[in-house]
Design a protein around this motif. Structure first.
Motif: not given
Length: 495
Positions: A242-258
């Motif tokens: 769960k922690e790794a999933q949130l990290e991955m989504i957060a990085l994609h959010q910061l980059s502006g990518t899906s």
């Protein structure tokens, strides 16, 4: 009156506690925002005025100064609209309440008083948890997973009026999103190992790499299966925590990518024409690059020798540290970049050096120049180096291949042993030599063997440590508590 409201500021993936200080005076109608705001933050005053007026509040005859503290940090984005609006109401005595400092607010305002989500909310929520925020008001975003934390109470709100009513005690129940069950199995887009004919030794090496998080360099002629093996590699990796999933989504959010299925480890495959900035990350206000988007997953560099040498050498820092620091004029940011690198290349420019089926047309000098595109320090950082040859389909097609699911189960069991041994989510490839020595030291015979070979073959200290890490991963796959002699012998063949 001076009011103070808490929010969360971001500096890359790192967050800090941001105090919105609001002071009102009798004077000309105006709102001024200070504290190094960017254009998006400065435009907040128009949204705040319109939202307040739509709810019946007036700021006529008031001069309002809003300070975003700490003042030395640059603020960007419309995420502070909501705390600024709450601060203005407190300063005007429209809200006669006391808001604790450990209650935070995030969200952008629409002109009618609605609250809408913005990019970067998830990393801000993760930062709020680390900073000890106890309650957080933010808009619901259907693109993000439903967040549940023991130490952080999250209130999802859709309008400014809902927030005001809740703070005043007039509204207890707020919107509660339903958690959606997601299939944890890997996406069918990944190639299954049982679809690849032959290459038993290579598959075993990739299993070891998946178990310990080791980097792999594959060399072989065109068409021997390098790309297919690399593309099937994510299918044997365990699902993300769960922690790794949130990290991955957060990085994609910061980059502006899906982002893809959040349960699967990310798989990034940039083309060799990609620029250094797109791979490492950067820009005026640095954004995550491919190595950060591959965090907790796989970065596949096909035809690695075709990438610019300067770009490849930039990978040396994240190889060792699992993070990348990007320095620019406006900001210096650090992003996580703990990935497994799978690289593939031809042995020479024509691709057929050492082939039994094709004649190589390259001179020794051309071959040497081609292989030197990967520098010695970078090549030394690969844990596993494999030479691949085409398989005989008539012989291999009769053999039964193992499925990715069966291999994935072995990998997941080996990972669990590592996490229990180190007391945290740490793979063998990232474990320091001191940790390895404390948890599973080599015996004298094993130490003598490695030192003898290192002296004979002029191995660097890094190479010796990588062999120990590989042996530890092989022993974990076999369920051994200590590093065995057999695992050291297999590790030597993989190097």
């Amino acid at each position: 009156m001076c009011a103070k409201v808490t929010s969360i500021g971001l500096k890359g993936m790192e967050g800090y506690r941001l105090h919105v200080e609001v002071r009102t005076f009798i004077g000309n109608d105006s709102i001024r925002i200070v504290g190094l705001p960017d254009a998006a933050v400065k435009e907040s005053k128009e949204r705040i005025l319109s939202a307040l007026r739509s709810l019946g509040y007036t700021v006529n005859g008031q001069k309002i100064i809003i300070n975003l503290s700490p003042s030395e940090q640059k603020k960007s984005g419309p995420m502070f609209d909501l705390p600024m609006a709450i601060g203005v109401l407190l300063s005007l005595n429209e809200l006669d309440i006391s808001i604790p400092e450990n209650h935070g607010f995030l969200g952008a305002l629409s002109l009618d008083g609605g609250i809408v989500p913005v990019e970067g909310m998830l990393p801000a929520v993760l930062a709020a948890k680390k900073l000890g925020i106890k309650r957080l008001y933010l808009p619901y975003d259907s693109k993000l997973p439903v967040l549940h934390f023991e130490s952080l109470e999250i209130f999802y709100i859709s309008t400014l009026n809902e927030v005001i009513e809740n703070l005043e005690g007039r509204r207890k129940s707020l919107f509660t999103p339903k958690a959606v069950e997601v299939d944890i199995h890997h996406s069918e887009s990944f190639i299954d190992f049982n679809q690849i004919i032959g290459h038993q030794g290579i598959k075993r090496a990739l299993e070891v790499a998946a178990a310990g998080g080791h980097h792999v360099l594959m060399t072989g002629p065109p068409g021997c299966g390098k790309s297919m093996l690399a593309e099937s590699f994510p299918s044997i990796l365990p699902p993300l925590s769960k922690e790794a999933q949130l990290e991955m989504i957060a990085l994609h959010q910061l980059s502006g990518t899906s982002y893809p299925n959040a349960n699967n480890p990310p798989f990034r495959n940039p083309h060799h024409s990609a620029s250094g900035i797109s791979i490492i990350g950067g820009g005026t206000y640095p954004k995550p690059g491919e190595i950060s988007l591959a965090h907790r997953g796989v970065l596949f560099l096909d035809e690695i020798a075709e990438f610019p040498k300067k770009t490849l050498d930039m990978l040396r820092q994240p190889f060792e540290n699992g993070k990348i620091t990007i320095s620019r004029t406006h900001a210096t940011l650090t992003y996580p970049a703990s990935f497994i690198l799978i690289a593939a290349m031809n042995p020479c420019p024509c691709g057929y050096a050492g082939s039994n089926t094709h004649y190589c047309t390259c001179t020794p000098r051309q071959t040497q120049t081609y292989t030197n595109r990967i520098s010695g320090p970078l090549r030394d950082r690969f844990d596993i180096q494999l030479k691949i040859q085409p398989v005989n389909l008539e012989i291999e097609i009769k053999k039964r291949e193992k499925s990715s699911i069966s291999i994935q189960q072995r990998v997941e069991t080996a990972r669990t042993r590592q996490y229990e041994r180190y007391g945290k989510e740490l793979c063998n490839s990232r474990a320091s030599y001191d940790i390895l020595q404390k948890t599973t030291p080599l015996n004298r015979e094993q130490q003598h063997l490695i030192h003898q070979l290192a002296s004979k073959k002029n191995w660097s200290n890094r190479t010796q440590i990588k062999i120990i890490r590989l042996a530890r991963s092989i022993s974990d796959l076999e369920g051994e508590t200590d590093i065995t002699n057999e695992s050291i012998q297999e590790a030597l063949t993989l190097r």
